[in-house]
Scaffold this motif. Structure first.
Motif, mmCIF file in Angstrom:
data_model
loop_
_atom_site.group_PDB
_atom_site.id
_atom_site.type_symbol
_atom_site.label_atom_id
_atom_site.label_comp_id
_atom_site.label_asym_id
_atom_site.label_seq_id
_atom_site.Cartn_x
_atom_site.Cartn_y
_atom_site.Cartn_z
ATOM 1 N N SER A 1 11.231 12.504 -15.633
ATOM 2 C CA SER A 1 12.682 12.505 -15.500
ATOM 3 C C SER A 1 13.235 13.917 -15.433
ATOM 4 N N HIS A 2 14.393 14.031 -14.779
ATOM 5 C CA HIS A 2 15.116 15.297 -14.827
ATOM 6 C C HIS A 2 15.639 15.555 -16.239
ATOM 7 N N ILE A 3 16.254 14.546 -16.838
ATOM 8 C CA ILE A 3 16.787 14.680 -18.189
ATOM 9 C C ILE A 3 16.483 13.431 -19.012
ATOM 10 N N LEU A 4 16.904 12.283 -18.528
ATOM 11 C CA LEU A 4 16.885 11.062 -19.331
ATOM 12 C C LEU A 4 15.629 10.230 -19.098
ATOM 13 N N VAL A 5 15.721 8.919 -19.368
ATOM 14 C CA VAL A 5 14.562 8.035 -19.273
ATOM 15 C C VAL A 5 14.168 7.866 -17.813
ATOM 16 N N PRO A 6 12.935 8.106 -17.472
ATOM 17 C CA PRO A 6 12.501 8.024 -16.077
ATOM 18 C C PRO A 6 12.092 6.608 -15.692
ATOM 19 N N THR A 7 11.482 6.503 -14.537
ATOM 20 C CA THR A 7 10.897 5.230 -14.133
ATOM 21 C C THR A 7 9.564 5.025 -14.849
ATOM 22 N N TYR A 8 9.077 3.801 -14.817
ATOM 23 C CA TYR A 8 7.799 3.458 -15.426
ATOM 24 C C TYR A 8 6.875 2.876 -14.360
ATOM 25 N N PRO A 9 5.586 3.158 -14.430
ATOM 26 C CA PRO A 9 4.640 2.600 -13.459
ATOM 27 C C PRO A 9 4.253 1.175 -13.856
ATOM 28 N N THR A 10 5.150 0.254 -13.612
ATOM 29 C CA THR A 10 5.011 -1.093 -14.148
ATOM 30 C C THR A 10 4.085 -1.946 -13.285
ATOM 31 N N VAL A 11 3.172 -2.637 -13.962
ATOM 32 C CA VAL A 11 2.256 -3.574 -13.314
ATOM 33 C C VAL A 11 2.758 -4.977 -13.630
ATOM 34 N N ASP B 1 0.817 -1.219 0.000
ATOM 35 C CA ASP B 1 0.000 0.000 0.000
ATOM 36 C C ASP B 1 0.849 1.267 0.000
ATOM 37 N N TYR B 2 2.112 1.138 0.342
ATOM 38 C CA TYR B 2 3.001 2.301 0.322
ATOM 39 C C TYR B 2 3.650 2.509 -1.042
ATOM 40 N N VAL B 3 3.507 1.563 -1.937
ATOM 41 C CA VAL B 3 4.171 1.678 -3.233
ATOM 42 C C VAL B 3 3.459 2.707 -4.099
ATOM 43 N N ASN B 4 4.225 3.628 -4.636
ATOM 44 C CA ASN B 4 3.711 4.651 -5.543
ATOM 45 C C ASN B 4 4.392 4.485 -6.902
ATOM 46 N N PRO B 5 3.781 3.729 -7.827
ATOM 47 C CA PRO B 5 4.435 3.503 -9.131
ATOM 48 C C PRO B 5 4.715 4.773 -9.918
ATOM 49 N N TYR B 6 4.058 5.886 -9.568
ATOM 50 C CA TYR B 6 4.287 7.144 -10.276
ATOM 51 C C TYR B 6 5.561 7.859 -9.825
ATOM 52 N N MET B 7 6.164 7.403 -8.738
ATOM 53 C CA MET B 7 7.367 8.059 -8.225
ATOM 54 C C MET B 7 8.474 8.017 -9.278
ATOM 55 N N MET C 1 17.095 14.706 -0.217
ATOM 56 C CA MET C 1 17.076 15.644 -1.336
ATOM 57 C C MET C 1 16.630 15.001 -2.644
ATOM 58 N N TRP C 2 17.064 13.766 -2.906
ATOM 59 C CA TRP C 2 16.920 13.207 -4.241
ATOM 60 C C TRP C 2 15.976 12.017 -4.356
ATOM 61 N N PHE C 3 15.492 11.467 -3.259
ATOM 62 C CA PHE C 3 14.520 10.375 -3.330
ATOM 63 C C PHE C 3 13.265 10.820 -2.585
ATOM 64 N N ARG C 4 12.218 11.109 -3.363
ATOM 65 C CA ARG C 4 11.015 11.690 -2.787
ATOM 66 C C ARG C 4 9.778 10.988 -3.352
ATOM 67 N N ASN C 5 8.706 11.088 -2.612
ATOM 68 C CA ASN C 5 7.456 10.452 -3.019
ATOM 69 C C ASN C 5 6.663 11.381 -3.929
ATOM 70 N N ASP C 6 7.212 11.638 -5.130
ATOM 71 C CA ASP C 6 6.523 12.491 -6.088
ATOM 72 C C ASP C 6 6.997 12.128 -7.495
ATOM 73 N N PRO C 7 6.386 12.704 -8.534
ATOM 74 C CA PRO C 7 6.712 12.300 -9.912
ATOM 75 C C PRO C 7 8.154 12.553 -10.325
ATOM 76 N N MET C 8 8.862 13.452 -9.628
ATOM 77 C CA MET C 8 10.273 13.684 -9.932
ATOM 78 C C MET C 8 11.157 13.165 -8.806
ATOM 79 N N GLY C 9 10.701 12.122 -8.139
ATOM 80 C CA GLY C 9 11.341 11.646 -6.924
ATOM 81 C C GLY C 9 12.499 10.701 -7.103
ATOM 82 N N VAL C 10 12.957 10.465 -8.328
ATOM 83 C CA VAL C 10 14.160 9.675 -8.582
ATOM 84 C C VAL C 10 15.119 10.570 -9.358
#
Length: 757
Positions: free
Chosen positions: A40-50, A30-36, A631-640
């Motif tokens: 991306s800041h510049i390159l390929v970001p994370t994906y909300p993988t199911v 329940d704590y997992v946020n696939p949108y985190m 600073m760099w790992f946050r629970n939001d869309p730019m959190g990686v």
């Protein structure tokens, strides 16, 4: 609206409508946020993988990026990390145009690791999806009740057919280095369609039952049926096996039932590590990071068989041992594999066995570098499977043939070329490396004369030298274990090859030309062209200054003293970028997540903040780790902070939040940092648990005041895997100011490689 949905997901994930009946508040999933990190800041970001953990079937919404409000149909299977979906499902309502793949705006999207829910605006369809390991279920509910409802099942490059049972198809997929294979599918629906036909070149032909080519599709017409249930299986072997995979995993059309099963499996997997205390956002970052380490490698065994791209596409028996692939080892050997060795050793064992099988199946007998479903794509530099093998063995993992693994690793490292992104036999540059102990660099403006060198990736001579030095250290340790004394001494000596590039005048690892001269003039921030690949790789000289994870003690000796070593570390975090951000990131797009010249966004940097432990200042490691996590790992869309390659950065976040980190894969020790949570409990298997207790831990109380390990006073900023392998407890007392005495004695420093001199 999209951003609002993300915020709502993050804040209300435990109470939003799920694809299950009832959720238990506080369950790990329940704590997992696939949108985190999806933006991306510049390159390929994370994906909300199911997907299920390490499952062959993975999906995520197919859109240009994760700010887009348009999706291209519904996904069926993603066959490689970052790939587009093979096949596609498009629901069509009323007079909507028929196309192989439809574009939809969407709303009310909700993604969990085990379910996907979305409302498609144009056809006004509510979508629910849940996966199993090699199969999945869709439920599509049309709100336009009185209009005809159709499903379009597409293959983008292959064939698709209507059969008496359902729809079968295949799609040709290609690997990055030319490997190609088929992925197969079998679809069936609960509701019987009124009619069916093939869509080819924009025309529907009801009399046709199959078609081959690009963007061929089957159209199923269900009349005014309100809800359509579809389930399917996938295979890398053939269409018959795709159906068999479906039958063996799913016997219902109820997505809720499949989602419940998936949810339970995710809680079991994520629950191997339990954290107590901390904020909900910190728990979301932690469990989301842990979820990302479970996307790869994937288990591609199907009823005891697997498609072996490494053997030219043969179908092989797996002998009761699951076959895993899809791994970018340059990114994952540093922390992902060590994490799995700690919490899922049996799975890690199957992965190492899979490496050995890949090597045995290849014509050269080489260990893979980037094994994918389509074969070894041989990207980046180095051959770091040797680190995965030795790290697991050094921590007590048995059940694989170490002799065979050594043979394959040694062949890959000594017989193949060290040229980045090239799979070929060793050549003139490799002969130079063997003779001189470093990879030679070109002078500015000098024309490349070695035709095998990649036109974009270049030679990367410092990165190649440091990476190969580490690989040779791993080989030396395996050789020592196997009693191969000559190999041990040879590879231990060559594990010091990074010394050949050490510039005493500057304290940096500095590229040299063929004649042994340092390249001049030189700027350790910016020299090297695009991504600094002429000399380094994706990162600059400030990062590669520290790329000796097997021997920090020798770096201290080279720099002259522990005090000078710490000064250089501090300067890494304090040196200005040197140009505007737009110019800096245009030149080095992988080097984001900056604090000074340090980059949190790329794997070669992950061990750097822990190096203070080796120089008698563990409080600085504690300070840096908390700074980086906050600073760099946050629970939001730019959190990686950057380019997340299969769990590399995420594994750093998991380890660091637990309070320890494996600086040197292959050396069975963990460096102590600063845990985020007051209590961490790690299931090691067989009823054994390792606990980290951080009394007084808080945002301010980040510094270790004192420690005990398994009940005994502990003054070292590290501990051995043997100390915890049978369970145990690290108890830390935390405070808001450093204890300069704890862990600061030279004799308490973590071990490094054996002295060569």
């Amino acid at each position: 609206m999209y951003c609002m949905l993300i915020v709502l997901f993050a804040l209300l994930s435990a109470c939003c409508e799920r694809a299950t009946e009832v959720s238990t508040p506080g369950s790990p999933v329940d704590y997992v946020n696939p949108y985190m990190g999806n933006i991306s800041h510049i390159l390929v970001p994370t994906y909300p993988t199911v997907h299920l953990p390490y499952g062959m079937l993975r999906v995520y919404p197919e859109r240009g990026d994760y700010t887009s409000d348009v999706v291209r149909g519904l996904p069926v299977i993603v066959t490689s990390h970052r790939g587009s979906s093979a096949f596609n499902l498009s629901p069509v309502s009323g007079t909507q145009d028929l196309a192989p793949v439809s574009r939809y705006t969407y709303d009310q999207e909700e993604i969990t690791p085990y379910s996907y829910k979305v409302f498609l605006d144009e056809p006004q369809v509510n979508v629910h999806f849940a996966p199993s390991h090699r199969s999945g279920v869709y439920e599509l509910t049309f709100e336009k009740a009185d209009e005809p409802h159709r499903l379009i099942l597409n293959t983008r490059n292959g064939g698709i057919s209507i059969t008496g049972k359902g729809v079968t198809g295949y799609q040709r997929i290609s690997g990055m280095k030319g490997g190609a294979m088929n992925v197969y599918v079998f679809f069936e629906t609960k509701e019987k369609p009124l009619s069916a036909g093939v869509l080819s070149d924009g025309k529907l032909s009801p009399e046709l039952k199959n078609a081959e080519g690009r963007n061929r599709a089957v159209v199923l017409d269900f009349g005014t049926e309100k809800t359509i249930h579809l389930r399917y299986g996938v295979s890398f072997i053939d269409e018959k096996q795709a159906e068999s995979n479906l039958r063996s995993e799913i016997n219902t059309y109820d997505y809720r039932e499949i989602a419940r099963t998936g949810r339970d499996l995710w809680n079991e997997t994520l629950g191997k590590i339990r954290v107590t205390g901390g904020t909900d956002d910190e728990k979301s970052v932690f469990y989301t990071s842990l979820y990302r380490t479970c996307e790869r490698m994937i288990n591609i065994s199907e009823d005891g068989r697997y498609y072996d791209a490494f053997a030219g596409g043969k179908v092989r028996e797996d002998g009761g041992m699951s076959f895993y692939t899809d791994d970018w080892i340059w990114d994952t050997y540093r922390a992902v594999h060590p994490l799995r060795t700690l919490i899922e050793p049996e799975r890690e064992l199957d992965m190492i066995r899979s490496y050995i099988r890949m090597a045995q199946a290849s014509s050269e007998g080489w260990m893979p570098t980037f094994p994918e479903v389509t074969g070894d794509s041989h990207r980046m530099n180095g051959n770091h499977a040797v680190a995965v093998v030795w790290d697991a063995y050094s921590k007590g993992l048995r059940g694989f043939d170490l002799n065979e693994a050594y043979r394959a690793c040694k062949k890959a490292i000594t017989e193949s070329t060290l040229i980045p992104w090239v799979r070929a036999e060793a050549g003139v540059l490799d002969e130079f490396y063997r003779e001189k102990g470093y990879f030679p660099a070109l002078k500015p403006g000098e024309t490349e004369t070695v035709k095998e060198v990649h036109s974009f990736e270049k030679r990367q001579p410092v990165a190649v030298t440091t990476g190969t030095s580490f690989d040779h250290w791993c080989l030396s340790q395996i050789a020592k274990e196997l009693g191969l004394e000559d190999d041990y001494r040879y590879f231990l000596r060559t594990s010091y090859n990074y010394r050949n590039l050490y510039n005493e005048a500057t304290g940096f690892l500095h590229p040299k030309d063929w004649d042994g001269n340092f390249i001049e003039p030189f700027d350790y921030r910016f020299s090297g062209g695009a991504g600094l690949r002429d000399y380094y790789d994706e990162n600059n000289g400030w990062t590669y200054r520290w790329d000796v994870p097997h021997n920090p003690a020798d770096l201290i000796r080279l720099m002259g003293s522990a005090e000078k070593f710490v000064q250089n570390l501090n300067n890494t975090f304090r040196e200005p970028m040197g140009m505007g951000k737009s110019e800096f990131y245009h030149k080095i797009p992988d080097q984001t997540g900056n604090i000074g010249q340090f980059t949190m966004a790329n794997e070669p940097s992950m061990h750097i903040p822990y190096l203070y432990n080796y120089a008698g200042q563990p409080w600085m490691t504690q300070k840096r780790i908390r700074q980086l996590l906050g600073m760099w790992f946050r629970n939001d869309p730019m959190g990686v902070p950057g380019d997340e390659d299969g769990g590399g950065l995420s594994a750093f976040a998991v380890f660091s939040a637990m309070g320890f980190y494996p600086v040197t894969p292959g050396m069975p020790i963990y460096n102590i940092g600063s845990p985020l949570f007051p209590e961490i409990s790690i299931d090691l298997g067989n009823g054994k648990r390792f606990e980290v207790e951080a009394t007084g831990c808080s945002r301010e109380n980040k510094y270790v005041q004192s420690a005990t390990l398994n009940g005994k006073p502990w003054n070292k900023p590290w501990f051995d895997h043997d100390d915890i392998k049978d369970g145990g407890k690290l108890a830390l007392t935390m405070g808001n100011r450093p204890n300069y005495a704890w862990g600061s004695r030279a004799e308490d420093a973590p071990p490094s490689a054996e002295r060569m001199d």
